[in-house]
Design an enzyme around this catalytic site. Structure first.
Site, PDB file in Angstrom:
ATOM      1  N   ARG A 254      20.126  51.490  -9.273  1.00 53.55           N
ATOM      2  CA  ARG A 254      19.033  52.613 -10.037  1.00 53.55           C
ATOM      3  C   ARG A 254      18.480  51.258 -10.528  1.00 53.55           C
ATOM      4  O   ARG A 254      16.725  51.280  -9.999  1.00 53.55           O
ATOM      5  CB  ARG A 254      19.985  53.088 -11.552  1.00 53.55           C
ATOM      6  CG  ARG A 254      18.401  53.156 -12.454  1.00 53.55           C
ATOM      7  CD  ARG A 254      17.515  54.081 -12.175  1.00 53.55           C
ATOM      8  NE  ARG A 254      16.168  54.372 -13.012  1.00 53.55           N
ATOM      9  CZ  ARG A 254      15.281  53.285 -13.345  1.00 53.55           C
ATOM     10  NH1 ARG A 254      15.342  52.091 -12.020  1.00 53.55           N
ATOM     11  NH2 ARG A 254      14.333  53.344 -14.175  1.00 53.55           N
TER      12      ARG A 254
ATOM     13  N   LEU B  81      17.401  47.750 -20.483  1.00 51.39           N
ATOM     14  CA  LEU B  81      17.733  49.568 -20.303  1.00 51.39           C
ATOM     15  C   LEU B  81      18.393  50.388 -19.398  1.00 51.39           C
ATOM     16  O   LEU B  81      18.032  51.257 -18.831  1.00 51.39           O
ATOM     17  CB  LEU B  81      17.119  50.520 -21.136  1.00 51.39           C
ATOM     18  CG  LEU B  81      16.052  49.990 -22.594  1.00 51.39           C
ATOM     19  CD1 LEU B  81      15.662  50.878 -23.477  1.00 51.39           C
ATOM     20  CD2 LEU B  81      17.255  49.634 -24.027  1.00 51.39           C
ATOM     21  N   PRO B  82      19.083  49.471 -18.197  1.00 50.48           N
ATOM     22  CA  PRO B  82      19.786  49.519 -17.512  1.00 50.48           C
ATOM     23  C   PRO B  82      20.416  50.856 -18.063  1.00 50.48           C
ATOM     24  O   PRO B  82      21.032  50.887 -18.462  1.00 50.48           O
ATOM     25  CB  PRO B  82      20.689  48.733 -16.393  1.00 50.48           C
ATOM     26  CG  PRO B  82      21.026  47.248 -18.267  1.00 50.48           C
ATOM     27  CD  PRO B  82      19.856  47.770 -19.006  1.00 50.48           C
ATOM     28  N   HIS B  83      20.351  51.615 -16.901  1.00 48.14           N
ATOM     29  CA  HIS B  83      21.043  52.789 -16.479  1.00 48.14           C
ATOM     30  C   HIS B  83      21.839  53.175 -14.860  1.00 48.14           C
ATOM     31  O   HIS B  83      20.898  53.685 -13.561  1.00 48.14           O
ATOM     32  CB  HIS B  83      20.200  54.173 -17.467  1.00 48.14           C
ATOM     33  CG  HIS B  83      18.985  54.404 -17.160  1.00 48.14           C
ATOM     34  ND1 HIS B  83      18.498  53.405 -17.559  1.00 48.14           N
ATOM     35  CD2 HIS B  83      18.147  55.215 -15.993  1.00 48.14           C
ATOM     36  CE1 HIS B  83      17.024  54.010 -16.713  1.00 48.14           C
ATOM     37  NE2 HIS B  83      17.426  55.229 -16.186  1.00 48.14           N
ATOM     38  N   ALA B  84      22.697  54.637 -15.121  1.00 46.80           N
ATOM     39  CA  ALA B  84      22.871  55.231 -14.073  1.00 46.80           C
ATOM     40  C   ALA B  84      24.142  56.019 -14.147  1.00 46.80           C
ATOM     41  O   ALA B  84      24.519  55.939 -15.180  1.00 46.80           O
ATOM     42  CB  ALA B  84      23.495  53.944 -12.605  1.00 46.80           C
TER      43      ALA B  84
END
Length: 154
Positions: free
Chosen positions: A50, A64-67
């Site tokens: 991501r 705000l890392p997201h996957a």
């Protein structure tokens, strides 16, 4: 949707120093493996994939890392407060010390977006961020995160 349903106390950590974004993502993978029983390597890889699309540092020291992860049944989160801020290629070029990672089921669609919006609103609140930066106890940090939205919604 409330943050208390997304993040468990066991998924909140304070780390003294992280040498790189890659190391941070490995730590986040370890946290979600321990707190939720997820495959830590899959979480790490999903975050890396991501992030390769564009940095998730949103400014003011927040990322705000997201996957999405195959096989996951609900949206879950992990929070890390970094004592020595990390260069994260954020939009404002400021180093990051507050990281809230979200992991969503592969086909979650709306739930993933709702969770991301909720986390984003919470982490844009300067008073919440100030409280998070002023505390080192993971249980206190979890309380700050989960009560901040609940009190505004009431």
């Amino acid at each position: 949707m409330e943050l208390s349903t997304i993040i468990r106390p066991a998924a909140v950590k304070v780390v003294a120093n992280v040498s790189s974004k890659k190391r941070l993502f490995q730590d986040l993978g370890d946290i979600v493996a321990s707190a939720y029983g997820l495959d830590g390597d899959a979480a790490f890889s999903a975050l890396q994939d991501r992030e390769s699309l564009g940095p998730t540092g949103v400014g003011h020291g927040v990322a705000l890392p997201h996957a999405r992860i195959e096989g996951l049944e609900e949206v879950v989160g992990a929070f890390v407060r970094i004592e020595k801020p990390l260069d994260f290629d954020a939009v404002d070029r400021q180093p990051v010390d507050l990281v809230f990672a979200l992991f969503a089921p592969d086909g979650s669609g709306v739930d993933h977006l709702k969770a991301l919006a909720l986390v984003s609103r919470t982490m844009r609140d300067s008073s919440v961020c100030a409280k998070l930066r002023a505390n080192e106890d993971p249980d206190t940090l979890h309380t700050i995160l989960t009560e901040s939205h609940a009190t505004r919604a009431a």
